[in-house]
Design an enzyme around this catalytic site. Structure first.
Site, PDB file in Angstrom:
ATOM      1  CG  ASP A 181      36.806  16.340   0.249  1.00 51.03           C
ATOM      2  OD1 ASP A 181      37.970  16.429   0.880  1.00 51.03           O
ATOM      3  OD2 ASP A 181      36.551  14.729   0.668  1.00 51.03           O
ATOM      4  CG  ASP A 182      38.365  16.514  -3.970  1.00 50.33           C
ATOM      5  OD1 ASP A 182      39.609  17.110  -3.029  1.00 50.33           O
ATOM      6  OD2 ASP A 182      37.961  15.055  -2.842  1.00 50.33           O
TER       7      ASP A 182
ATOM      8  CG  HIS B 175      39.108  17.963   4.899  1.00 45.40           C
ATOM      9  ND1 HIS B 175      39.844  17.474   5.247  1.00 45.40           N
ATOM     10  CD2 HIS B 175      39.065  17.885   3.116  1.00 45.40           C
ATOM     11  CE1 HIS B 175      40.322  16.371   4.973  1.00 45.40           C
ATOM     12  NE2 HIS B 175      39.443  16.244   3.536  1.00 45.40           N
TER      13      HIS B 175
ATOM     14  CD  GLU C  88      36.697   9.941   3.393  1.00 43.55           C
ATOM     15  OE1 GLU C  88      38.099   9.998   3.243  1.00 43.55           O
ATOM     16  OE2 GLU C  88      36.397  10.312   2.099  1.00 43.55           O
TER      17      GLU C  88
ATOM     18  CG  HIS D  31      42.051  17.230  -0.866  1.00 45.31           C
ATOM     19  ND1 HIS D  31      43.136  16.929  -0.456  1.00 45.31           N
ATOM     20  CD2 HIS D  31      40.993  17.217  -0.475  1.00 45.31           C
ATOM     21  CE1 HIS D  31      42.694  16.095   0.589  1.00 45.31           C
ATOM     22  NE2 HIS D  31      40.977  16.241   1.296  1.00 45.31           N
TER      23      HIS D  31
HETATM   24 ZN   LIG Z   1      39.820  15.167   1.533  1.00 48.15          ZN
END
Ligand SMILES: [Zn+2]
Length: 344
Positions: free
Chosen positions: A278-279, A16, A200, A18
């Site tokens: 994630d980021d 996961h 989330e 991005h």
């Molecule tokens: Zn995400």
């Protein structure tokens, strides 16, 4: 070995991430200069400062600010290539990465060119330094379900070794999953893997909807499932993987601090949990940092951490032979390096 070095060296699988939030600061700095500079950004350290967020609106503002510097297909391709190089240096051996081809309407680069640029980058990266990356375009809830089928049509010709699925990120409350049911049914029929962010910002009902309406194979985040005992039981029985991103959850305020985070509870209840970044650039965290949090803050044991690491392999969309090769590599690492981790 120091635990931070240990998790850095450990072969890792990321499910996961991005790409739009994983660019390297060095490359973004090059882009800022390429497009005439920014009076506030005279150095990499200024850029680093720009990514320390005051609050969520500031985060969103910064997200769009950096998107302004992506103006040609080559910017996307090179950014992804440099990101994969950086991830490879952190011993990430395999990843499935989201990207949002429709987030750059003002850039003048078409979504098709962005898809092509990312595909080229993952091919080059694998050939040059061996990292394996599969891509999942995110059709984004906030842009409305009216466009979702057009988006699926746009990416369908690219369904391949590199482009393997569709994702659904964005505002869970305002744009519930059931609006996207039709497009997910169609995507599945066409052979796409289907995943969605849920649980989330919104609660368990959002996770239920992603499962029942979209028939997803994995849930992005899913941590608020902890609020619903029946859902926990369902996830435990069905073993639907959760792509948990701990640092992201703290930075966006889903949980106030690590002690509130339910990751350990979910693991101990027998759910198929993975840990992800994630980021990473936006949140100033890496996958090794996430594993460090499991060890230092959530007090997971080393065998539990190895279990989480292998959960990611199991939950990936890689074919069985690739999964076995990854398991072998990970097991080799644990055999060679033992459990000799120190706490400082
Ligand atoms: Zn995400």
């Amino acid at each position: 070995m120091n635990y931070r070095d240990y998790f850095e060296k450990m072969p890792k699988v990321e499910l996961h991430l991005h790409l739009d939030g994983a660019f390297t600061l060095d490359f973004l700095f090059d882009l800022v200069r390429k497009y005439g500079g920014d009076p506030e950004i005279k150095s990499i350290s200024d850029l680093k400062q720009r990514f320390i967020f005051r609050d969520f609106p500031h985060f969103i503002d910064t997200w769009f600010w950096k998107n302004r510097f992506f103006r040609e297909p080559v910017d996307f391709e090179e950014s992804t290539y440099q990101t994969l190089l950086a991830l490879s240096r952190q011993n990430i051996i395999y990843l499935e990465a989201f990207f949002s081809p429709w987030d750059y309407q003002e850039s003048g680069v078409s979504p098709t060119d962005i898809v092509r640029a990312n595909r080229n980058a993952v091919r080059r990266a694998e050939a040059d330094f061996g990292i394996k990356c599969r891509l999942i375009p995110d059709i984004t809830r906030d842009h409305g379900h009216e466009h979702a089928l057009d988006r699926l049509n746009l990416i369908t010709p690219f369904l391949s070794e590199e482009i393997i699925g569709i994702g659904l990120g964005g505002s869970e409350q305002q744009f519930p999953a059931n609006l996207f049911k039709e497009v997910f049914v169609e995507a599945k029929n066409r052979g796409f893997h289907c995943v969605a962010h849920a649980g989330e910002a919104a609660g368990p009902e959002s996770v239920w909807s992603a499962i029942k309406d979209l028939d997803v194979e994995r849930i992005g985040h899913g941590v608020r499932a902890i609020e619903d005992r029946e859902l926990i039981e369902y996830l435990q029985i069905e073993q639907i993987p959760l792509e948990v991103c701990i640092v992201s959850n703290i930075k966006t305020g889903v949980f106030s601090d690590f002690s509130e985070h339910p990751f350990a509870k979910l693991l101990h209840k027998g759910l198929l949990v993975t840990v992800n970044s994630d980021d990473p650039t936006m949140f100033g965290s890496t996958l090794a940092d996430e594993y460090s949090v499991l060890y230092r803050e959530l007090k997971l044991t080393l065998p539990e951490i190895r279990h989480v690491q292998l959960n990611a392999v199991h939950s990936s969309f890689a074919p069985p032979d690739e999964k076995q090769a990854m398991r072998d590599l990970i097991n080799r690492f644990w055999i060679d390096n033992g459990m000799a981790v120190t706490d400082n």
